[in-house]
Design a protein around this motif. Structure first.
Motif, mmCIF file in Angstrom:
data_model
loop_
_atom_site.group_PDB
_atom_site.id
_atom_site.type_symbol
_atom_site.label_atom_id
_atom_site.label_comp_id
_atom_site.label_asym_id
_atom_site.label_seq_id
_atom_site.Cartn_x
_atom_site.Cartn_y
_atom_site.Cartn_z
ATOM 1 N N CYS A 1 0.913 -1.182 0.010
ATOM 2 C CA CYS A 1 0.051 0.081 0.066
ATOM 3 C C CYS A 1 0.791 1.222 0.020
ATOM 4 C CB CYS A 1 -0.832 -0.037 1.113
ATOM 5 S SG CYS A 1 -2.027 -1.455 1.280
ATOM 6 N N PHE A 2 2.138 1.255 0.292
ATOM 7 C CA PHE A 2 3.076 2.337 0.347
ATOM 8 C C PHE A 2 4.098 2.504 -0.680
ATOM 9 C CE2 PHE A 2 1.505 1.356 4.531
ATOM 10 C CZ PHE A 2 1.481 2.718 5.226
ATOM 11 N N SER A 3 4.461 3.878 -0.857
ATOM 12 C CA SER A 3 5.305 4.081 -1.869
ATOM 13 C C SER A 3 6.875 3.467 -1.313
ATOM 14 C CB SER A 3 5.437 5.646 -2.122
ATOM 15 O OG SER A 3 4.319 5.958 -2.583
ATOM 16 N N GLU A 4 7.867 3.465 -2.167
ATOM 17 C CA GLU A 4 9.164 3.206 -1.741
ATOM 18 C C GLU A 4 9.641 3.972 -0.661
ATOM 19 O OE1 GLU A 4 10.914 0.508 -2.475
ATOM 20 O OE2 GLU A 4 9.328 -0.133 -3.585
ATOM 21 N N LYS A 5 9.615 5.479 -0.810
ATOM 22 C CA LYS A 5 9.970 6.628 0.287
ATOM 23 C C LYS A 5 8.623 6.925 0.905
ATOM 24 C CE LYS A 5 14.216 7.642 -2.322
ATOM 25 N NZ LYS A 5 15.214 8.467 -2.638
ATOM 26 N N CYS A 6 8.409 6.573 1.972
ATOM 27 C CA CYS A 6 7.161 6.700 2.530
ATOM 28 C C CYS A 6 7.225 7.009 4.135
ATOM 29 C CB CYS A 6 5.971 5.610 2.521
ATOM 30 S SG CYS A 6 6.506 4.207 2.984
ATOM 31 N N SER A 7 6.603 7.323 4.730
ATOM 32 C CA SER A 7 6.450 7.358 6.208
ATOM 33 C C SER A 7 4.995 7.101 6.857
ATOM 34 C CB SER A 7 6.808 8.947 6.851
ATOM 35 O OG SER A 7 5.823 9.675 6.512
ATOM 36 N N TYR A 8 5.233 6.403 8.118
ATOM 37 C CA TYR A 8 4.264 5.877 8.938
ATOM 38 C C TYR A 8 4.382 6.164 10.362
ATOM 39 C CZ TYR A 8 0.803 2.465 11.143
ATOM 40 O OH TYR A 8 -0.183 2.040 11.852
ATOM 41 N N PHE A 9 3.572 7.100 10.810
ATOM 42 C CA PHE A 9 3.521 7.620 12.263
ATOM 43 C C PHE A 9 2.500 7.329 13.120
ATOM 44 C CE2 PHE A 9 6.142 11.170 10.183
ATOM 45 C CZ PHE A 9 7.456 10.618 10.152
ATOM 46 N N ASP A 10 2.684 6.461 14.187
ATOM 47 C CA ASP A 10 1.675 6.182 14.964
ATOM 48 C C ASP A 10 1.713 6.888 16.343
ATOM 49 O OD1 ASP A 10 -0.169 4.901 16.989
ATOM 50 O OD2 ASP A 10 0.022 3.038 15.992
ATOM 51 N N TYR A 11 0.966 7.709 16.635
ATOM 52 C CA TYR A 11 1.159 8.621 17.812
ATOM 53 C C TYR A 11 0.387 8.452 19.144
ATOM 54 C CZ TYR A 11 3.453 11.972 14.654
ATOM 55 O OH TYR A 11 3.940 12.481 13.658
ATOM 56 N N THR A 12 -0.098 6.917 18.921
ATOM 57 C CA THR A 12 -1.044 6.551 19.897
ATOM 58 C C THR A 12 -0.563 5.904 21.318
ATOM 59 O OG1 THR A 12 -1.399 4.429 18.921
ATOM 60 C CG2 THR A 12 -3.036 6.040 18.469
ATOM 61 N N LEU A 13 0.555 5.418 21.147
ATOM 62 C CA LEU A 13 1.364 4.572 22.309
ATOM 63 C C LEU A 13 1.758 5.715 23.458
ATOM 64 C CD1 LEU A 13 3.379 2.180 20.272
ATOM 65 C CD2 LEU A 13 1.253 2.047 21.249
ATOM 66 N N ASN A 14 1.760 6.801 23.158
ATOM 67 C CA ASN A 14 2.235 7.950 24.482
ATOM 68 C C ASN A 14 0.924 7.668 25.433
ATOM 69 O OD1 ASN A 14 0.129 9.320 23.278
ATOM 70 N ND2 ASN A 14 1.697 10.980 22.713
ATOM 71 N N THR A 15 -0.080 7.163 25.277
ATOM 72 C CA THR A 15 -1.076 6.886 26.087
ATOM 73 C C THR A 15 -0.578 5.964 27.260
ATOM 74 O OG1 THR A 15 -2.742 7.068 24.286
ATOM 75 C CG2 THR A 15 -3.569 5.947 26.399
ATOM 76 N N TRP A 16 0.235 5.080 27.025
ATOM 77 C CA TRP A 16 0.995 4.230 28.115
ATOM 78 C C TRP A 16 2.249 4.603 28.319
ATOM 79 C CZ3 TRP A 16 -1.932 1.316 24.182
ATOM 80 C CH2 TRP A 16 -3.143 1.194 24.687
ATOM 81 N N ASN A 17 2.585 5.764 27.991
ATOM 82 C CA ASN A 17 4.138 6.286 28.228
ATOM 83 C C ASN A 17 5.042 5.180 27.450
ATOM 84 O OD1 ASN A 17 3.130 8.376 29.714
ATOM 85 N ND2 ASN A 17 3.235 7.132 31.479
ATOM 86 N N MET A 18 4.518 4.886 26.323
ATOM 87 C CA MET A 18 5.491 4.089 25.319
ATOM 88 C C MET A 18 6.001 5.016 24.128
ATOM 89 S SD MET A 18 3.029 0.551 25.503
ATOM 90 C CE MET A 18 4.184 -0.308 24.274
ATOM 91 N N HIS A 19 6.924 4.469 23.590
ATOM 92 C CA HIS A 19 7.442 5.177 22.398
ATOM 93 C C HIS A 19 6.414 5.224 21.137
ATOM 94 C CE1 HIS A 19 11.153 6.288 24.356
ATOM 95 N NE2 HIS A 19 11.379 5.241 24.545
ATOM 96 N N ASN A 20 6.255 6.282 20.498
ATOM 97 C CA ASN A 20 5.302 6.431 19.290
ATOM 98 C C ASN A 20 6.000 5.425 18.193
ATOM 99 O OD1 ASN A 20 3.516 7.920 20.347
ATOM 100 N ND2 ASN A 20 4.702 9.598 20.027
ATOM 101 N N TYR A 21 5.485 5.237 17.249
ATOM 102 C CA TYR A 21 5.916 4.374 16.148
ATOM 103 C C TYR A 21 6.392 5.358 14.936
ATOM 104 C CZ TYR A 21 4.448 -0.249 18.228
ATOM 105 O OH TYR A 21 4.211 -1.094 19.052
ATOM 106 N N HIS A 22 7.456 5.477 14.604
ATOM 107 C CA HIS A 22 8.111 6.377 13.311
ATOM 108 C C HIS A 22 8.557 5.110 12.469
ATOM 109 C CE1 HIS A 22 7.620 10.245 15.860
ATOM 110 N NE2 HIS A 22 6.674 9.556 15.965
ATOM 111 N N VAL A 23 8.048 4.996 11.317
ATOM 112 C CA VAL A 23 8.492 4.074 10.362
ATOM 113 C C VAL A 23 8.932 4.647 8.978
ATOM 114 C CG1 VAL A 23 8.367 1.788 9.219
ATOM 115 C CG2 VAL A 23 7.577 2.261 11.566
ATOM 116 N N TYR A 24 9.890 4.380 8.358
ATOM 117 C CA TYR A 24 10.284 5.144 7.004
ATOM 118 C C TYR A 24 10.639 4.343 6.123
ATOM 119 C CZ TYR A 24 10.710 9.305 10.197
ATOM 120 O OH TYR A 24 10.398 10.213 11.246
ATOM 121 N N GLY A 25 10.048 4.150 4.872
ATOM 122 C CA GLY A 25 10.219 3.248 3.654
ATOM 123 C C GLY A 25 9.692 2.121 3.771
#
Length: 109
Positions: A21-45
């Motif tokens: 579903c994603f282009s070769e050079k893309c970004s996926y950011f999930d900002y929901t995990l800070n709800t539990w004081n966890m690191h957010n997901y930042h995925v590139y490519g």
């Protein structure tokens, strides 16, 4: 519709279909995990997205359910993160020249 392809792959836990579903050079950011004081997901490519979700789906760290597509760019669903469940909103913010997802953000629904 690309959002439908994304939702189908998430619901099935299919990391290969999801990465398609994603282009070769893309970004996926999930900002929901800070709800539990966890690191957010930042995925590139596209390859990184495939590897990231392969791990998350294989070890059942992520599981999506009950998706509702709002429009051509947005879907809401429940996401289980290692046993913690949240209602989230995934939004395609930009498409690549190939018509696939260039940038996607996931936030609390």
């Amino acid at each position: 519709m690309m959002i439908q392809n994304y939702v189908d792959a998430m619901m099935q836990g299919d990391y290969k279909a999801l990465s398609e579903c994603f282009s070769e050079k893309c970004s996926y950011f999930d900002y929901t995990l800070n709800t539990w004081n966890m690191h957010n997901y930042h995925v590139y490519g596209k390859k990184s997205i495939e590897m990231f979700f392969r791990h998350k789906f294989t070890f059942r760290i992520l599981k999506a359910s009950d998706a509702v597509i709002e429009n051509e760019n947005t879907a809401n669903f429940f996401m289980s993160y290692a046993g913690h469940s949240l209602f989230v909103r995934a939004t395609i913010e930009e498409y690549g020249e190939d018509g696939k997802i260039q940038n996607m953000r996931v936030r609390l629904g």
